[in-house]
Design an enzyme around this catalytic site. Structure first.
Site, PDB file in Angstrom:
ATOM      1  N   SER A 151       0.839  -1.196   0.000  1.00 29.83           N
ATOM      2  CA  SER A 151       0.000   0.000   0.000  1.00 29.83           C
ATOM      3  C   SER A 151       0.881   1.256   0.000  1.00 29.83           C
ATOM      4  O   SER A 151       1.552   1.531  -0.982  1.00 29.83           O
ATOM      5  CB  SER A 151      -0.969  -0.045   1.179  1.00 29.83           C
ATOM      6  OG  SER A 151      -1.981   0.913   1.063  1.00 29.83           O
ATOM      7  N   HIS A 186      -4.579  -1.765  -3.834  1.00 27.61           N
ATOM      8  CA  HIS A 186      -5.970  -2.137  -3.506  1.00 27.61           C
ATOM      9  C   HIS A 186      -6.912  -1.887  -4.682  1.00 27.61           C
ATOM     10  O   HIS A 186      -8.047  -1.437  -4.497  1.00 27.61           O
ATOM     11  CB  HIS A 186      -6.466  -1.354  -2.275  1.00 27.61           C
ATOM     12  CG  HIS A 186      -5.528  -1.324  -1.123  1.00 27.61           C
ATOM     13  ND1 HIS A 186      -5.169  -2.464  -0.427  1.00 27.61           N
ATOM     14  CD2 HIS A 186      -4.867  -0.285  -0.535  1.00 27.61           C
ATOM     15  CE1 HIS A 186      -4.343  -2.120   0.566  1.00 27.61           C
ATOM     16  NE2 HIS A 186      -4.134  -0.815   0.509  1.00 27.61           N
TER      17      HIS A 186
END
Length: 255
Positions: A151, A186
């Protein structure tokens, strides 16, 4: 929100970067992860091939960098539990919260694998630059240390990224520039990620090529070029996005 800052690709970058869209121990209820297993194998392989480590046959040295989460104690504990018995674990703390005292970031150059956690990309980049971590990461990679991150820990290596560091998803043009273009973690795992990233690439708000990475997928880069994609879920993938649309990388399933 996105403070103007000239970002250029570091054409001198040499080394291995593994960008996780999501997954690993961060998203595992049990702490077990095929992606983390692959990272450990890469670290063991590197330990055998880099000359300065030939005389050190012990478990690979893995350092977790939790800057983006504000050195979350829970996050650090989950890392140490997931890698216990499989690696010699270290934590680079820039906040100096006990029991993890402030460490000289130069320690990263002695690691086999540096694993950057998720959280706020903007905060991570600001603190890294203030403490000189960005240049140390660059030099560590050139010396053989594998850089990996999930991330925010994936966003940081690129020129630009899709981030929720300021609340709503927004483009961030403040990356380290070790890798060219922009990235979205994501990709199919969080609402709005796919639609906004495709739009920002199409209208030039983010630089192409765009790399979109699902949860439980990772893209491996060597000397700035994508070489492979690894997935630990059949539904996961990674995609190249340009002004005309996107196409999927071929992926190697992990077991």
């Amino acid at each position: 929100m996105d403070a103007p800052r000239p970002v250029t690709v570091r054409a001198d970058f040499r080394g291995t970067i593994v960008a996780l869209g999501g997954g690993g121990f961060s998203m595992s209820e049990t702490g077990e992860s095929a992606i983390d297993g692959a990272l450990l194998q890469m670290a063991r392989n590197r330990r055998q091939t880099v000359p300065r480590w030939e005389s050190s046959p012990e478990l690979p040295h893995v350092c977790f960098v939790p800057t983006a989460s504000g050195d979350s104690r829970d996050y650090i504990g989950r890392f140490e539990a997931a890698f216990a018995g499989r690696a010699q674990t270290h934590v680079l703390s820039l906040f100096g919260q006990s029991p993890w005292d402030y460490q000289d970031p130069a320690m990263l150059e002695d690691m086999d694998l540096v694993y950057v956690g998720g959280g706020s990309t903007a905060n991570l980049l600001a603190l890294w630059r203030r403490h000189g971590v960005d240049e140390i990461m660059h030099d560590a990679a050139a010396g053989g240390t594998i850089l990996a991150g999930i991330s925010a820990g994936a966003n940081c290596w690129f020129e630009a990224s899709s981030t929720d560091s300021f609340g709503p998803l927004a483009p961030l043009h403040d990356g380290l520039g070790f890798l060219r273009g922009s990235v979205c973690p994501h990709f199919h795992g969080e609402p709005g990620r796919e639609e906004s990233f495709l739009r920002w690439i199409a209208d030039g708000s983010l630089p192409a090529p765009g790399i979109a990475i699902d949860d439980h997928a990772t893209v491996v880069y060597v000397d700035g070029e994508a070489t492979s994609v690894m997935v630990e879920s059949a539904e996961a993938g990674a995609f190249v996005v340009d002004r005309e649309g996107m196409h999927e990388f071929s992926a190697e399933p992990l077991r």
